[in-house]
Design an enzyme around this catalytic site. Structure first.
Site, PDB file in Angstrom:
ATOM      1  N   LYS A  80      28.120  58.194  43.759  1.00 16.25           N
ATOM      2  CA  LYS A  80      29.353  58.748  44.331  1.00 16.25           C
ATOM      3  C   LYS A  80      30.129  57.622  44.987  1.00 16.25           C
ATOM      4  CE  LYS A  80      31.230  62.035  47.606  1.00 16.25           C
ATOM      5  NZ  LYS A  80      31.016  63.262  48.364  1.00 16.25           N
ATOM      6  N   LYS A  86      30.603  60.539  40.160  1.00 13.95           N
ATOM      7  CA  LYS A  86      31.800  61.097  40.784  1.00 13.95           C
ATOM      8  C   LYS A  86      32.625  59.997  41.412  1.00 13.95           C
ATOM      9  CE  LYS A  86      32.931  64.097  44.575  1.00 13.95           C
ATOM     10  NZ  LYS A  86      32.442  64.605  45.807  1.00 13.95           N
TER      11      LYS A  86
HETATM   12  C1  PBG Z   1      31.685  66.232  50.596  1.00 13.81           C
HETATM   13  C2  PBG Z   1      32.306  66.242  49.236  1.00 13.81           C
HETATM   14  C3  PBG Z   1      33.513  65.647  48.836  1.00 13.81           C
HETATM   15  C4  PBG Z   1      33.734  66.060  47.517  1.00 13.81           C
HETATM   16  C5  PBG Z   1      32.649  66.866  47.144  1.00 13.81           C
HETATM   17  N1  PBG Z   1      31.769  66.955  48.224  1.00 13.81           N
HETATM   18  C6  PBG Z   1      34.514  64.836  49.565  1.00 13.81           C
HETATM   19  C7  PBG Z   1      34.145  63.575  50.189  1.00 13.81           C
HETATM   20  O1  PBG Z   1      33.099  62.984  49.917  1.00 13.81           O
HETATM   21  O2  PBG Z   1      34.943  63.122  51.020  1.00 13.81           O
HETATM   22  C8  PBG Z   1      34.942  65.707  46.690  1.00 13.81           C
HETATM   23  C9  PBG Z   1      35.296  66.648  45.598  1.00 13.81           C
HETATM   24  C10 PBG Z   1      36.678  66.553  45.082  1.00 13.81           C
HETATM   25  O3  PBG Z   1      37.475  65.667  45.443  1.00 13.81           O
HETATM   26  O4  PBG Z   1      37.004  67.403  44.242  1.00 13.81           O
HETATM   27  N2  PBG Z   1      30.794  65.243  50.875  1.00 13.81           N
END
Ligand code: PBG
Length: 330
Positions: free
Chosen positions: A201, A256
């Site tokens: 991520k 992601k």
């Molecule tokens: C929370 C989380 C996030 C997303 C999914 N879970 C945001 C972040 O890490 O700030 C992002 C999903 C999206 O942008 O569609 N940890």
């Protein structure tokens, strides 16, 4: 082998000349089985509420979420990922609402499972919807403390498993979280609870609309998550992350964001040959959707983008467009 092929013995257009031929030689297909719908559930909301930065996407109140699940199931969507939008007055520094057995997300899971036990529920593990600073963990001396956060994530995971979540998806990027969560699940007889790790991520600007949707952006302000989410410039590191999470007990790994990160999906799939999911995140969705709404792009681009995830090696895709696209696929 390929270099010996020469024109005109080889004319690649031969196999493109008729649509039935193209169908026969097509390597990848997109079906409803590949799609996971993320859903935002908002506390104290009755009905739905549009999300400004995500055209066509709404937050759902607990009173209408089961109806939405029913519609998704009828269309053929088999899995949803739930995200809570909790009352600001329940947020605090340690995100303690995350481990309240009766919090919004636990209530939602229990209700949905009672009426539609077959739907596969994916539930995020991370503290950001619950902290008053918007970070995914607990802060000690102005630093998101890894090991202190782990204790909270373990409790959050058990709370979600007890509520009936099928898949627990840590999205926090703390080191070692899969290991401690897996061992807690085993100890508490949740041997079949699946761990979907947001393994690679990245610290991405494409999450902007999501942070608006769950109401964490105002808490986070200008702060970044660079100290725990991955550097956008790296790919070796993604393989290290995935290797660690698999060794620690992850069943599925995720990359992601999605579209600008297809190289990572493809490397992960080729290196590890394990179930690999991709997340077409909020910013990607909003970009495509706003261009379509303005008639700058044809609406088929979303389907194209999802098929490209398949070609890169993704087994399933989280996409806000799941409901819309499965209607077209049907
Ligand atoms: C929370 C989380 C996030 C997303 C999914 N879970 C945001 C972040 O890490 O700030 C992002 C999903 C999206 O942008 O569609 N940890």
């Amino acid at each position: 082998m390929l270099y010996k092929r020469k024109f005109p013995n080889t004319r690649l257009r031969r196999l493109r000349s008729k649509s039935f031929l193209r169908d026969l030689v097509r390597e990848n297909v997109l079906t409803g089985d590949d799609l996971i719908q993320p859903l935002f559930i908002k506390e104290d909301l009755s009905g739905t509420e549009e999300i400004q930065t995500m055209p066509g996407i709404s937050r759902f109140g607990l009173d209408v979420i089961e109806k939405e699940i029913e519609e998704l199931l009828t269309l053929g969507i088999k899995s949803v990922a739930l995200f809570p939008v909790i009352n600001p007055d329940k947020k605090n520094a340690d995100g303690t609402e995350a481990i309240n057995q009766n919090n919004l997300i636990c209530e939602a899971i229990k209700n949905i499972k009672a009426s539609h036990p077959e739907i596969i529920i994916i539930s995020d593990v991370a503290l950001d919807p619950y902290t008053d600073h918007g970070h995914d963990g607990i802060i000690v001396n102005e630093y998101v403390d890894n090991d202190k956060t782990l204790e909270q994530l373990v409790k959050q995971s058990l709370t979600l498993a007890e509520s009936g979540a099928d898949i627990i998806a840590p999205s926090d990027m703390m080191d070692g979280r899969i290991k401690v969560i897996r061992s807690a699940l085993e100890k508490n007889d949740f041997n079949n609870t699946i761990l979907l790790s947001y393994a690679a991520k990245y610290s991405s600007k494409f999450y902007g609309p999501f942070r608006d949707a769950v109401g964490s952006s105002s808490n986070l302000g200008k702060a970044s998550k660079d100290e725990y989410q991955m550097d956008v410039a790296n790919s070796d590191e993604a393989l290290h992350e995935v290797a660690l999470d698999l060794n620690e007990g992850a069943d599925i790994v995720m990359v992601k964001p999605g579209m600008p990160y297809l190289d990572i999906i493809s490397k992960v799939k080729e290196t590890f040959n394990v179930p690999t999911f991709a997340y077409q995140v909020s910013g990607e969705y909003s970009m495509l959707k706003s261009a379509i709404d303005n008639k700058w792009l044809d609406s088929e681009v979303i389907k194209e983008s999802l098929l490209c995830f398949k070609r890169a090696g993704a087994d399933a895709i989280l996409t806000y467009a799941a409901k819309e696209i499965i209607k077209e696929l049907n």
